[in-house]
Motif scaffolding. Structure first.
Motif, short mmCIF file in Angstrom:
data_model
loop_
_atom_site.label_atom_id
_atom_site.label_comp_id
_atom_site.label_asym_id
_atom_site.label_seq_id
_atom_site.Cartn_x
_atom_site.Cartn_y
_atom_site.Cartn_z
N GLY A 196 -23.10 -62.16 -15.20
CA GLY A 196 -21.95 -62.82 -14.59
C GLY A 196 -20.82 -63.10 -15.56
N ALA A 197 -21.15 -63.29 -16.84
CA ALA A 197 -20.16 -63.55 -17.89
C ALA A 197 -19.24 -64.71 -17.52
CB ALA A 197 -19.34 -62.27 -18.17
N ASP A 198 -19.83 -65.78 -16.98
CA ASP A 198 -19.07 -66.99 -16.70
C ASP A 198 -18.69 -67.65 -18.02
OD1 ASP A 198 -18.31 -69.21 -14.62
OD2 ASP A 198 -19.41 -70.24 -16.22
N ASP A 199 -17.39 -67.74 -18.29
CA ASP A 199 -16.92 -68.20 -19.59
C ASP A 199 -17.47 -69.58 -19.94
OD1 ASP A 199 -15.51 -65.91 -20.04
OD2 ASP A 199 -13.59 -66.70 -19.36
N ILE A 200 -17.40 -70.51 -19.00
CA ILE A 200 -17.80 -71.88 -19.28
C ILE A 200 -19.31 -71.95 -19.53
CG2 ILE A 200 -17.95 -74.21 -18.34
CD1 ILE A 200 -15.34 -73.66 -16.86
N SER A 201 -20.09 -71.38 -18.63
CA SER A 201 -21.55 -71.44 -18.78
C SER A 201 -21.99 -70.78 -20.07
CB SER A 201 -22.23 -70.77 -17.59
OG SER A 201 -21.94 -71.44 -16.39
N CYS A 202 -21.45 -69.59 -20.35
CA CYS A 202 -21.90 -68.83 -21.51
C CYS A 202 -21.47 -69.46 -22.83
CB CYS A 202 -21.37 -67.39 -21.43
SG CYS A 202 -22.08 -66.43 -20.08
N GLU A 203 -20.24 -69.97 -22.90
CA GLU A 203 -19.75 -70.54 -24.15
C GLU A 203 -20.38 -71.90 -24.45
OE1 GLU A 203 -18.10 -69.24 -26.47
OE2 GLU A 203 -17.30 -67.42 -25.55
N PHE A 204 -20.67 -72.69 -23.42
CA PHE A 204 -21.25 -74.01 -23.66
C PHE A 204 -22.76 -73.97 -23.78
CE2 PHE A 204 -17.11 -75.48 -22.32
CZ PHE A 204 -16.91 -76.61 -23.10
N ALA A 205 -23.37 -72.82 -23.51
CA ALA A 205 -24.81 -72.70 -23.72
C ALA A 205 -25.12 -72.81 -25.21
CB ALA A 205 -25.30 -71.35 -23.18
N ASP A 206 -26.36 -73.16 -25.52
CA ASP A 206 -26.78 -73.32 -26.92
C ASP A 206 -28.03 -72.49 -27.17
OD1 ASP A 206 -27.12 -74.19 -29.51
OD2 ASP A 206 -28.05 -76.11 -28.94
N PRO A 207 -27.87 -71.33 -27.88
CA PRO A 207 -26.62 -70.76 -28.37
C PRO A 207 -25.82 -70.09 -27.26
CG PRO A 207 -28.43 -69.27 -28.81
CD PRO A 207 -29.04 -70.51 -28.22
N PRO A 208 -24.55 -69.73 -27.51
CA PRO A 208 -23.76 -69.04 -26.49
C PRO A 208 -24.49 -67.83 -25.93
CG PRO A 208 -22.35 -69.69 -28.30
CD PRO A 208 -23.76 -70.00 -28.74
N LEU A 209 -24.36 -67.65 -24.62
CA LEU A 209 -25.18 -66.70 -23.87
C LEU A 209 -24.52 -65.34 -23.72
CD1 LEU A 209 -27.70 -66.20 -22.03
CD2 LEU A 209 -26.28 -67.05 -20.12
N SER A 210 -25.23 -64.28 -24.13
CA SER A 210 -24.79 -62.91 -23.84
C SER A 210 -24.93 -62.67 -22.34
CB SER A 210 -25.63 -61.89 -24.60
OG SER A 210 -25.46 -62.02 -25.99
N SER A 211 -24.05 -61.81 -21.79
CA SER A 211 -24.08 -61.65 -20.35
C SER A 211 -23.50 -60.31 -19.91
CB SER A 211 -23.28 -62.78 -19.69
OG SER A 211 -23.38 -62.73 -18.28
N VAL A 212 -24.05 -59.77 -18.83
CA VAL A 212 -23.53 -58.56 -18.21
C VAL A 212 -22.25 -58.93 -17.46
CG1 VAL A 212 -23.95 -56.70 -16.57
CG2 VAL A 212 -25.84 -57.61 -17.95
N VAL A 213 -21.17 -58.19 -17.72
CA VAL A 213 -19.88 -58.47 -17.09
C VAL A 213 -19.79 -57.70 -15.77
CG1 VAL A 213 -17.38 -58.44 -17.37
CG2 VAL A 213 -18.86 -58.72 -19.38
N LEU A 214 -19.69 -58.43 -14.67
CA LEU A 214 -19.56 -57.80 -13.36
C LEU A 214 -18.11 -57.47 -13.07
CD1 LEU A 214 -21.93 -60.19 -11.35
CD2 LEU A 214 -22.50 -57.99 -12.41
N ASP A 215 -17.88 -56.41 -12.30
CA ASP A 215 -16.52 -55.96 -12.01
C ASP A 215 -16.03 -56.63 -10.71
OD1 ASP A 215 -14.11 -54.69 -11.97
OD2 ASP A 215 -14.92 -52.66 -12.13
N ALA A 216 -15.84 -57.96 -10.78
CA ALA A 216 -15.42 -58.71 -9.60
C ALA A 216 -14.05 -58.27 -9.12
CB ALA A 216 -15.42 -60.20 -9.91
#
Length: 374
Positions: A196-216
């Motif tokens: 999902g590559a949600d900026d807030i969720s991924c950046e505030f995760a500990d450690p920051p979360l790698s994510s598949v970027v969907l083509d919304a």
């Protein structure tokens, strides 16, 4: 929404009625009397489904959780999402894999099956977290806390190192919490990739979360294009268009080469957690209680780098992050990232990237700009 807006700008002016609502709210009171020409919906409940599909106007759906609507559907290519996450972890040398999803949900099951098939095609096996099927909104409401201990025990028992795909960023953040609860190092022992590559969720995760970027954006564009054709009288048979993901946004949760050596893994974890505090090679040696020769040999054999190189890379990653995300001064960044002298930090950055701090910030910085989130 951005894809829909782009289609409208490029083709024909539409008068848009946009009502922002919770995904689990009931049918809106105005829908029966609304005099629109077409609907793009993310149907989430049977009540809304029945209301929408019985309107005598074209409808395109963007939510695949309810089957049998009999209307065109634009969805993510969940199989390709799973394959992309698997390839990402395979490329980093992992030979053990696991999946954490929401059993019984189509998108999660599709991602899981493709992930497993991809790793098995390379002669590996995959563990699957044995969750009980439950509505996702209930997890958001607190059931997750009940599940945390179970997930922590499961991840602690997995053979290490292991690469794990989570079916969503929300599930990925939960998994990172479980790893921390179980004292499992991420990414040294467990690498995690969400979706999902949600900026807030991924950046505030500990450690920051790698994510598949969907083509919304493309999903919205294709939905608007299809609805436009339907409103002009072209009535396609119910279709399911699957949109492939764009890429992997790599953050620290999976930014590693798989390390089976426990001593090297512990050293890497200590360096990642403390590099900003000004530690040096001797600090690492004292923490592990081993000689320099012993640890260097382990590093050379399993990491392919010296302890000093890894320390420098960890500090440099901090510098890049600060240059991109903040407007802090060079002196402040040097101090916060564990460099004793700003001049040395600038020299290291220039040597490793070819950029001075000012050039790097000008090229990649976004702290002073506003970006759209997915």
């Amino acid at each position: 929404m951005f894809g829909i807006a782009q289609y409208i700008r490029e083709n024909r002016p539409w008068s848009i009625y946009f009502n922002e609502r919770s995904a689990v709210e009931g049918s809106p009171s105005w829908i029966d009397s609304w005099q629109g020409d077409g609907i793009i919906t993310r149907v989430a409940t049977p009540e809304i489904r029945n209301t929408v599909i019985h309107r005598s106007i074209p409808v395109v759906d963007l939510n695949e959780q309810l089957d049998g609507l009999g209307i065109p559907l634009i969805s993510n290519d969940h199989a390709e999402v799973g394959r992309m996450a698997a390839r990402h972890l395979l490329d980093r040398g992992f030979q053990r894999f696991a999946f954490v999803g929401f059993s019984g949900h189509k998108y999660s099951d599709g991602r899981r099956d493709a992930f497993i098939q991809t790793v098995e095609s390379r002669s590996h096996t995959c563990e699957v977290y044995p969750d009980q099927p439950v509505e996702v909104d209930l997890l958001h409401k607190g059931i997750w806390q009940i599940e945390l201990d179970h997930l922590a025990r499961w991840v602690a028992a997995l053979p290490k190192p292991v690469g794990i795909m989570a079916c969503t960023d929300f599930r990925g953040v939960q998994l990172l919490n479980a790893c921390r609860h179980a004292n499992v190092a991420v990414p040294e022992q467990v690498a995690v990739v969400g979706v999902g590559a949600d900026d807030i969720s991924c950046e505030f995760a500990d450690p920051p979360l790698s994510s598949v970027v969907l083509d919304a954006k493309r999903m919205g564009y294709e939905a608007a294009s299809l609805l436009d054709r339907m409103m002009q009288g072209h009535l396609p048979s119910p279709t399911n268009m699957r949109i492939p993901p764009l890429d992997i946004f790599v953050r620290r949760s999976s930014d590693i080469t798989a390390i089976a050596n426990p001593l090297a893994a512990k050293a890497l974890q200590f360096i990642r957690e403390n590099a900003r505090s000004g530690i040096n090679v001797d600090t690492v040696l004292r923490h592990l209680g081993v000689s320099r020769t012993t640890l260097q040999n382990h590093f050379r054999a399993t990491v392919g780098k010296s302890i000093h190189d890894v320390l420098t890379e960890a500090r440099l990653a901090c510098v890049k992050e600060m240059l991109v995300e903040t407007q802090l001064s060079i002196a402040d960044i040097s101090e916060r990232c564990g460099f004793q002298y700003p001049e040395y930090m600038c020299a290291v950055l220039k040597k490793r990237t070819g950029w001075s701090p000012a050039q790097y910030r000008a090229q990649y910085g976004r702290a002073s700009t506003t970006s759209d989130s997915l």
